[in-house]
Motif scaffolding. Structure first.
Motif, PDB file in Angstrom:
ATOM      1  N   ALA A  51      -2.772  -1.973   1.519  1.00  0.00           N
ATOM      2  CA  ALA A  51      -2.538  -2.948   0.455  1.00  0.00           C
ATOM      3  C   ALA A  51      -1.524  -3.967   0.944  1.00  0.00           C
ATOM      4  O   ALA A  51      -0.845  -3.748   1.946  1.00  0.00           O
ATOM      5  N   ILE A  52      -1.444  -5.083   0.225  1.00  0.00           N
ATOM      6  CA  ILE A  52      -0.405  -6.076   0.480  1.00  0.00           C
ATOM      7  C   ILE A  52       0.072  -6.588  -0.875  1.00  0.00           C
ATOM      8  O   ILE A  52      -0.743  -6.853  -1.766  1.00  0.00           O
ATOM      9  N   ARG A  53       1.365  -6.688  -1.039  1.00  0.00           N
ATOM     10  CA  ARG A  53       1.930  -7.225  -2.278  1.00  0.00           C
ATOM     11  C   ARG A  53       1.661  -8.726  -2.335  1.00  0.00           C
ATOM     12  O   ARG A  53       1.727  -9.411  -1.322  1.00  0.00           O
ATOM     13  N   PHE A  54       1.383  -9.217  -3.528  1.00  0.00           N
ATOM     14  CA  PHE A  54       1.177 -10.658  -3.676  1.00  0.00           C
ATOM     15  C   PHE A  54       2.424 -11.431  -3.277  1.00  0.00           C
ATOM     16  O   PHE A  54       2.326 -12.546  -2.747  1.00  0.00           O
ATOM     17  N   THR A  55       3.602 -10.857  -3.513  1.00  0.00           N
ATOM     18  CA  THR A  55       4.834 -11.549  -3.115  1.00  0.00           C
ATOM     19  C   THR A  55       4.906 -11.693  -1.594  1.00  0.00           C
ATOM     20  O   THR A  55       5.310 -12.731  -1.079  1.00  0.00           O
ATOM     21  N   THR A  56       4.481 -10.651  -0.872  1.00  0.00           N
ATOM     22  CA  THR A  56       4.458 -10.714   0.598  1.00  0.00           C
ATOM     23  C   THR A  56       3.395 -11.693   1.066  1.00  0.00           C
ATOM     24  O   THR A  56       3.645 -12.514   1.964  1.00  0.00           O
TER      25      THR A  56
END
Length: 86
Positions: A51-56
């Motif tokens: 997964a990847i955070r939207f903030t990242t």
């Protein structure tokens, strides 16, 4: 969870190597500017992230001056190249 469990059968490809190369930037420099560890960015770069955070993702796009679609693409069937081990 062992090393063989890193790939979760997704068909998302990450193009971070190309973007970094085009911008003459290292993983270390990007990680510092985005505010993540080198290890976490390397996991993403090597396609092992679950997964990847939207903030990242937002910070990566800001730093690399790109769109999410420049960084990620969907390629049906690519997960069959790396089957999970039971």
């Amino acid at each position: 969870m062992g090393a063989d469990d890193d790939h979760e059968g997704h068909d998302i490809e990450v193009h971070l190597d190309r973007l970094l190369s085009e911008r003459g930037m290292t993983v270390t420099e990007l990680a510092s500017r985005v505010g993540v560890t080198n290890v976490n960015l390397s996991v993403l770069k090597n396609g092992r992230a679950k997964a990847i955070r939207f903030t990242t993702l937002t910070r990566i796009c800001e730093v690399l001056q790109c769109q999410p679609g420049d960084l990620l693409s969907y390629r049906p069937g690519s997960s069959s190249e790396h089957p999970r081990k039971s």
